[in-house]
Scaffold this active site. Structure first.
Site, PDB file in Angstrom:
ATOM      1  N   ASP A   9      -7.091   0.237  -2.986  1.00 30.73           N
ATOM      2  CA  ASP A   9      -5.855  -0.402  -2.563  1.00 30.73           C
ATOM      3  C   ASP A   9      -5.443  -1.293  -3.749  1.00 30.73           C
ATOM      4  OD1 ASP A   9      -3.824  -1.658  -0.999  1.00 30.73           O
ATOM      5  OD2 ASP A   9      -5.241  -3.293  -0.566  1.00 30.73           O
ATOM      6  N   ASP A  11      -2.790  -4.345  -3.828  1.00 35.04           N
ATOM      7  CA  ASP A  11      -2.614  -5.778  -3.554  1.00 35.04           C
ATOM      8  C   ASP A  11      -3.797  -6.355  -2.775  1.00 35.04           C
ATOM      9  OD1 ASP A  11      -0.087  -5.634  -4.819  1.00 35.04           O
ATOM     10  OD2 ASP A  11       0.834  -4.942  -2.954  1.00 35.04           O
TER      11      ASP A  11
HETATM   12 MG   LIG Z   1      -4.099  -4.862   0.239  1.00 35.18          MG
END
Ligand SMILES: [Mg+2]
Ligand SMILES: [Zn+2]
Length: 182
Positions: A9, A11
């Site tokens: 992922d 962020d």
């Molecule tokens: Mg995230």
């Protein structure tokens, strides 16, 4: 022949989640990300980023802004001799988005669409692969794509017991992962 992948992922995992980041000036790497990623690449993993970017659908920034940031991001890894093999993003949102991004898509995590596309395009063996995220939806997407190992990191959003239950490992950040898995 199949490859193994470290799916990330973005962020809260690669960068500090300041919310809808799209400018390099505001992109703050989580400490130790480059060396951790290098350790996985050296161990034979491909790095593939899978990121929900509803900020595009919501009209906070454009796909062009996202691509410009992504080019810059890949450049930052390249400078440190770390190859990012793929970046997949979902610009959609089921409820709050401009008309052309308003949809129940199959790419927004927890749906597995981005992971499945990465698996297909990079000939990845999910049973040898890892997904790292900071939310329950990352763990669910990994599970939906049959990724063998799901890692939850504390460097991003606060998570609850459901996310903890869905994870195989929990660690402070990506920097801690080579010591656990390699
Ligand atoms: Mg995230
Ligand atoms: Zn989508």
């Amino acid at each position: 022949m199949s490859n193994k992948a470290l799916f990330l992922d973005r962020d809260g995992v690669v960068n500090v989640d300041h919310g809808y980041v799209y400018e390099p000036e505001k992109f703050e790497f989580v400490d130790g990300v480059f060396s951790a990623c290098k350790a996985f690449v050296d161990a034979g993993y491909k790095l593939i980023i899978v990121t929900n970017q509803s900020g595009i659908g919501r009209g906070y920034y454009t796909e062009a802004d996202f691509h410009a940031l992504t080019d810059w991001l890949i450049g930052q890894f390249d400078k440190r001799d770390v190859t990012v093999s793929g970046v997949y993003f979902c610009p959609h949102h089921p409820k709050k988005a401009l008309p052309r991004y308003l949809k129940e898509c199959d790419c927004r995590k927890p749906a597995p669409g981005m992971l499945l596309q990465g698996i297909y395009e990079h000939h990845i063996d999910a049973s040898q692969s890892i997904m790292v995220g900071d939310k329950l939806s990352d763990m669910q997407a990994a599970s939906n794509a049959n990724i063998a190992t799901k890692v939850l990191v504390r460097s991003g959003q606060a998570f609850d017991s459901q996310a903890i239950d869905a994870a195989d490992h929990i660690c402070d950040s990506l920097a801690a992962l080579p010591a656990i898995l390699l």
